[in-house]
Write a protein that holds these residues in place. Sequence first.
Motif, PDB file in Angstrom:
ATOM      1  N   CYS A 458       0.842  -1.201   0.000  1.00  0.00           N
ATOM      2  CA  CYS A 458       0.000   0.000   0.000  1.00  0.00           C
ATOM      3  C   CYS A 458       0.876   1.249   0.000  1.00  0.00           C
ATOM      4  O   CYS A 458       1.784   1.385   0.831  1.00  0.00           O
ATOM      5  N   HIS A 460       0.279   4.086   1.048  1.00  0.00           N
ATOM      6  CA  HIS A 460       0.086   4.976   2.200  1.00  0.00           C
ATOM      7  C   HIS A 460       1.236   4.820   3.182  1.00  0.00           C
ATOM      8  O   HIS A 460       2.132   5.669   3.220  1.00  0.00           O
ATOM      9  N   LEU A 461       1.278   3.691   3.918  1.00  0.00           N
ATOM     10  CA  LEU A 461       2.387   3.504   4.856  1.00  0.00           C
ATOM     11  C   LEU A 461       2.986   2.111   4.750  1.00  0.00           C
ATOM     12  O   LEU A 461       3.621   1.636   5.697  1.00  0.00           O
ATOM     13  N   GLY A 462       2.730   1.428   3.632  1.00  0.00           N
ATOM     14  CA  GLY A 462       3.494   0.212   3.357  1.00  0.00           C
ATOM     15  C   GLY A 462       2.938  -1.098   3.862  1.00  0.00           C
ATOM     16  O   GLY A 462       3.651  -2.106   3.863  1.00  0.00           O
ATOM     17  N   CYS A 463       1.668  -1.164   4.285  1.00  0.00           N
ATOM     18  CA  CYS A 463       1.086  -2.471   4.642  1.00  0.00           C
ATOM     19  C   CYS A 463       0.790  -3.250   3.355  1.00  0.00           C
ATOM     20  O   CYS A 463       0.806  -2.688   2.249  1.00  0.00           O
ATOM     21  N   CYS A 476      -6.690  -2.331   2.016  1.00  0.00           N
ATOM     22  CA  CYS A 476      -5.586  -2.311   2.977  1.00  0.00           C
ATOM     23  C   CYS A 476      -6.116  -2.470   4.403  1.00  0.00           C
ATOM     24  O   CYS A 476      -6.945  -1.664   4.850  1.00  0.00           O
ATOM     25  N   CYS A 478      -4.694  -1.921   7.158  1.00  0.00           N
ATOM     26  CA  CYS A 478      -4.143  -1.021   8.185  1.00  0.00           C
ATOM     27  C   CYS A 478      -5.012   0.221   8.392  1.00  0.00           C
ATOM     28  O   CYS A 478      -5.483   0.475   9.488  1.00  0.00           O
ATOM     29  N   HIS A 479      -5.247   0.990   7.326  1.00  0.00           N
ATOM     30  CA  HIS A 479      -6.021   2.222   7.513  1.00  0.00           C
ATOM     31  C   HIS A 479      -7.109   2.393   6.464  1.00  0.00           C
ATOM     32  O   HIS A 479      -7.631   3.497   6.297  1.00  0.00           O
ATOM     33  N   GLY A 480      -7.412   1.310   5.712  1.00  0.00           N
ATOM     34  CA  GLY A 480      -8.613   1.332   4.883  1.00  0.00           C
ATOM     35  C   GLY A 480      -8.474   1.859   3.470  1.00  0.00           C
ATOM     36  O   GLY A 480      -9.483   2.017   2.778  1.00  0.00           O
ATOM     37  N   SER A 481      -7.260   2.125   2.973  1.00  0.00           N
ATOM     38  CA  SER A 481      -7.156   2.512   1.556  1.00  0.00           C
ATOM     39  C   SER A 481      -7.636   1.340   0.710  1.00  0.00           C
ATOM     40  O   SER A 481      -7.412   0.171   1.055  1.00  0.00           O
ATOM     41  N   PRO A 493      -7.022   6.647   2.998  1.00  0.00           N
ATOM     42  CA  PRO A 493      -6.239   7.882   3.000  1.00  0.00           C
ATOM     43  C   PRO A 493      -5.261   8.070   1.830  1.00  0.00           C
ATOM     44  O   PRO A 493      -4.894   9.203   1.561  1.00  0.00           O
TER      45      PRO A 493
HETATM   46 FE1  FES Z   1      -2.497   1.136   3.695  1.00  0.00          FE
HETATM   47 FE2  FES Z   1      -2.261   2.975   5.613  1.00  0.00          FE
HETATM   48  S1  FES Z   1      -0.812   1.486   5.006  1.00  0.00           S
HETATM   49  S2  FES Z   1      -3.944   2.556   4.319  1.00  0.00           S
END
Ligand code: FES
Length: 509
Positions: A458, A460-463, A476, A478-481, A493
Amino acid sequence: MPNLSGKHISYWIDSTSAANFPPLSDNLSVDVAIVGAGITGITAATLLKRAGKKVAVIESRQISTGVSGHTTAKLTSLHQLIYADLIKNHGEDKARTYAQSNQAAIEFVAKTVTTEQIDCNFSRQSAYTFAETEDNLKDIEKEVEAALKLGLPASFVRETSLPFPIAGAVKFDNQAQFHSRKYLLHLIKQIPGDGSYVFENTRVEKVEENNPCQVITDKGIIQAQDVLITTNIPITDEGLFFAKTYPKRSYIIGARITEHQAPQGMYIGSGEKYYSIRTTPIEGGLLLLVGGGGHKVGTVENTEEKYLDLENYTRSRFGVDTIDYRWSTQDFVSFDKIPYVGKLTPVSKHTYVATGYSLWGMSQGTLSGMILADKILGIENLAADLYDATRATPFVSPQGIKQNLEVGVHWVGDRLKGLNKSLQDVAKGEGKLVTVDGDKVAAYRDETGEIHAVSAVCPHLGCVVAWNSGEKSWDCPCHGSRFNCKGEVLHGPTVKDLDKLKIEAMQLN
Ligand code: FES
């Protein structure tokens, strides 16, 4: 794969035409730039334009086709069971402000519909939260007591027009339902002109606070004195709202129902597993909307089962034969149950956000638009402090700690998924995590057999993303992207697509 019934589109979107605003074609300046054209952004834009401000509303796709186009469209201050908890955790004064501001949002919509004569199936309805068994009755009784203490129009009832028995329910009088998209499309059409604009298919990539602020899009730059970020979760990471909320998906089906079968009012159950119920007028009759199946984003792969459960419930409880619609949606749940509305960070001077509606976005989105407009116009809003987006945040609440620990577990553990799988293991119509030359790949094979392979990481922050089979998307945890099966971003996000990968032709078969 099970055979699902109904058109795979939100009824609200299917029953309205596209707005067809142009994309941004040149750099320009306005007083207020509003990022995201859902109920929050459109409410704020309406109020600001009425007050004489020049605004630009910028939507990455089409107006009101995100969360505001996939809602159950209930306008109520009865948010399942919340007031007993709010009084316990935040005190009676704050709980009362929450109640009054949500009631004010209902009345704002009601007044807007009347004064602007908006044809949006607005109707006053009672709202109910019911318990089917005696086990959950205590919570219902506590909610009635709490709501009455706060001056809400609450009562306890044992009888409803649902076609099955209940143990009891909390009932709020004089709430409302509407067709969210008809309402929002009417309002957004009043925005362009006199120095104000609406842009669709224009993705905001970055917001820089400056004098003036710079809103950098994929089509050009908009300068503005103030910026409202009213995307479902802010597209900027400052403020860390992705870590103060968790993303939840839920499902809705629509089925034609006769007047005789249809319940009066709007309902939601209580307890571990619950369903949301309402009807809406549809050409030639009524459409019953039943929602449920909520789960954290990226934690369920076989999401068809969620639709099947709704179908079975609807057929057995309401006696309907045919399912006409199915769709799903997503919202961010605030750890302390209160949305975040206001300045992006404590040092922000001109950038504002609103998020964390916890699945009650029609009233909470409206009140957020009202608060944000008041902030820009320098009008005192008595609810603003309660929702302050920079308030001390509950990272330390049990739910917040658990969510953020789970993110860490996903970040590490999900990297091991798909290690033994290759592209050959991906069947037609299916998505899988596979490993190609050591890279973690999100691979989807379409019905023609062609593979669409993108990075599984992802942006966003790499999940690592997970497959969602009911929506054919990469989600994702982690935070729903979310991303479509070709890796194009659907939901923040993040504002970036999954990276395209160069894979040798011989590996693609
Ligand atoms: Fe995927 Fe934050 S790491 S939405």
